[in-house]
Design an enzyme around this catalytic site. Sequence first.
Site, short mmCIF file in Angstrom:
data_model
loop_
_atom_site.label_atom_id
_atom_site.label_comp_id
_atom_site.label_asym_id
_atom_site.label_seq_id
_atom_site.Cartn_x
_atom_site.Cartn_y
_atom_site.Cartn_z
N THR A 179 -6.26 -1.51 10.14
CA THR A 179 -7.23 -2.30 9.40
C THR A 179 -8.19 -1.92 10.47
OG1 THR A 179 -7.30 -4.22 9.22
CG2 THR A 179 -5.68 -3.92 10.69
N ASP A 180 -9.33 -2.48 8.77
CA ASP A 180 -10.46 -3.25 10.34
C ASP A 180 -10.50 -4.06 10.95
OD1 ASP A 180 -10.74 -5.19 7.98
OD2 ASP A 180 -12.70 -5.00 6.74
N GLU A 181 -10.06 -5.17 10.87
CA GLU A 181 -9.07 -6.80 11.37
C GLU A 181 -9.39 -6.16 13.12
OE1 GLU A 181 -6.46 -9.44 10.10
OE2 GLU A 181 -6.65 -8.61 7.43
N TYR A 213 -1.81 -10.36 15.13
CA TYR A 213 -1.49 -9.82 13.93
C TYR A 213 -2.96 -8.38 14.29
CZ TYR A 213 -2.20 -6.60 9.41
OH TYR A 213 -3.31 -5.18 8.69
N ILE A 255 1.17 -1.21 -0.72
CA ILE A 255 -0.25 -0.21 0.29
C ILE A 255 0.50 1.22 -0.15
CG2 ILE A 255 -2.25 1.45 1.38
CD1 ILE A 255 -2.52 -1.31 2.01
N LYS A 307 -1.73 -3.99 15.75
CA LYS A 307 -2.48 -2.94 15.25
C LYS A 307 -4.04 -2.11 16.11
CE LYS A 307 -1.78 -1.43 11.25
NZ LYS A 307 -1.58 -0.96 11.26
P1 NAD Z 1 3.64 -4.84 4.01
O1 NAD Z 1 3.74 -5.83 4.55
O2 NAD Z 1 3.43 -5.13 2.04
O3 NAD Z 1 4.18 -3.92 3.70
C1 NAD Z 1 4.92 -3.25 4.56
C2 NAD Z 1 5.84 -2.19 4.74
O4 NAD Z 1 6.61 -2.26 5.84
C3 NAD Z 1 7.20 -3.12 4.13
O5 NAD Z 1 7.89 -2.27 3.19
C4 NAD Z 1 8.43 -3.49 5.46
O6 NAD Z 1 9.17 -3.69 4.44
C5 NAD Z 1 8.25 -2.09 6.08
N1 NAD Z 1 8.41 -2.20 7.30
C6 NAD Z 1 7.90 -3.63 8.37
N2 NAD Z 1 8.98 -3.28 9.66
C7 NAD Z 1 9.55 -2.24 8.99
C8 NAD Z 1 9.89 -2.15 10.75
N3 NAD Z 1 10.58 -2.03 11.41
N4 NAD Z 1 10.09 -0.47 10.23
C9 NAD Z 1 9.92 0.17 9.14
N5 NAD Z 1 9.49 -0.40 7.94
C10 NAD Z 1 9.49 -1.38 8.28
O7 NAD Z 1 2.04 -4.14 4.32
P2 NAD Z 1 0.92 -3.00 2.75
O8 NAD Z 1 0.23 -4.56 2.96
O9 NAD Z 1 1.22 -2.22 2.64
O10 NAD Z 1 -0.05 -2.72 4.53
C11 NAD Z 1 0.37 -1.39 4.13
C12 NAD Z 1 -0.37 -1.07 6.07
O11 NAD Z 1 -1.72 -1.16 5.95
C13 NAD Z 1 -0.25 -1.99 7.07
O12 NAD Z 1 0.04 -0.77 8.37
C14 NAD Z 1 -1.33 -2.79 6.83
O13 NAD Z 1 -1.78 -3.35 8.72
C15 NAD Z 1 -2.39 -2.02 7.00
N6 NAD Z 1 -3.28 -2.31 6.60
C16 NAD Z 1 -3.55 -3.03 5.29
C17 NAD Z 1 -4.11 -3.68 4.43
C18 NAD Z 1 -4.12 -4.83 3.29
O14 NAD Z 1 -5.48 -5.61 2.83
N7 NAD Z 1 -2.78 -5.18 3.08
C19 NAD Z 1 -5.76 -3.48 4.78
C20 NAD Z 1 -5.76 -2.00 5.75
C21 NAD Z 1 -4.77 -2.17 6.23
#
Ligand code: NAD
Length: 354
Positions: A133-135, A159, A12, A163
């Site tokens: 997240t909605d979770e 997870y 994202i 969050k």
């Molecule tokens: P992702 O796992 O694809 O990316 C996470 C990124 O964070 C990676 O680039 C990773 O290298 C970086 N990262 C991890 N630990 C780190 C740290 N300690 N310091 C710095 N960088 C770090 O995740 P995503 O799917 O892009 O999700 C992004 C955010 O959106 C998250 O917070 C997630 O909870 C939230 N979210 C995701 C979804 C979904 O469907 N993917 C839905 C709702 C919310």
Amino acid sequence: MKFFITGGAGFIGSAVIRHIIENTQHTVVNLDKLTYAGNLESLNRVSADPRYFFEQVDICDKVELTRVLSHYQPDAVMHLAAESHVDRSIDGPAAFIETNVVGTYTLLEAVRAYWNDLEPKKKTSFRFHHISTDEVYGDLEGTEALFTEKTSYEPSSPYSASKASSDHLVRAWLRTYGLPTIVTNCSNNYGPYHFPEKLIPLVILNAIDGKPLPVYGDGMQIRDWLYVEDHARALYKVVTEGEVGETYNIGGHNEKANIEVVKTICSLLEELVPNKPEGVSQYQDLITYVTDRPGHDVRYAIDASKIERELGWTPEESFETGIRKTVEWYLSNKQWWSRVLDGSYSMERLGQGS
Ligand code: NAD
């Protein structure tokens, strides 16, 4: 404006960076530790832009955070860095507590110190936008009402519990210290550059390779799906126009059972890749039901009417248009995903690969 985006090499975060660089005049500093989920190749389209900067930083490292804050002087932080995969949180919750809880706390503290020293005008306009997240709301049974911003928290997995903790910390930093925070809670995202361990890319890539398509339990778990570029637009709107102290739910109005998602991908592939791998007569025949994930949530469904009403955001893609774009993207971007699958995307950045 100058945006700090944590986790900008992720699924994202990279969509948010591409959106800002390609559609605005703002500057972006991507702060990412580059875990297995971080892939700078998702930013190839924008990484040469002079308004884009990258810093390899762990959000648990306060000294480094303090250095980059003072060096770049951001106007807003969009916090996406997290451990994000539910299955990994069941196998190893420690990293989730470390990054999602301790990392968010460390980031809040570093940002608070920086924000405290800003001149009054910059201090008032500063934003800390926490992406969640909605979770965190747990799950719904049957036709129960949708999740609203007032739904109480009831997370089920390590997870979602981590969050939820980070959401509480962010709200406490506003209430206690006045840090201007905003929280968004979004449903399941899908689209280009999604790491191939997640359901939709996994199904696409396994199907074209003739491998089994694993479906948990009976496949009747319902998720609301949002196209990632719609999420990126929503996040930009919230950080630039949202009210401090507010929470906005973001969703796609696309509730689908997992099995329906898998079957939709199979029928798109029948049309787009009619030449199937040897021994496969229909992609659907590859569907394999596997033991359900422990504590698996039954249904998530989000009420996104507040962001629509107050900020005028609505998703542009329906599930049907978004999933077609996604399948087409994976079919024409083999280089991106084959380098993820063979590990070369991470070997190179560590200086170990060719
Ligand atoms: P992702 O796992 O694809 O990316 C996470 C990124 O964070 C990676 O680039 C990773 O290298 C970086 N990262 C991890 N630990 C780190 C740290 N300690 N310091 C710095 N960088 C770090 O995740 P995503 O799917 O892009 O999700 C992004 C955010 O959106 C998250 O917070 C997630 O909870 C939230 N979210 C995701 C979804 C979904 O469907 N993917 C839905 C709702 C919310």
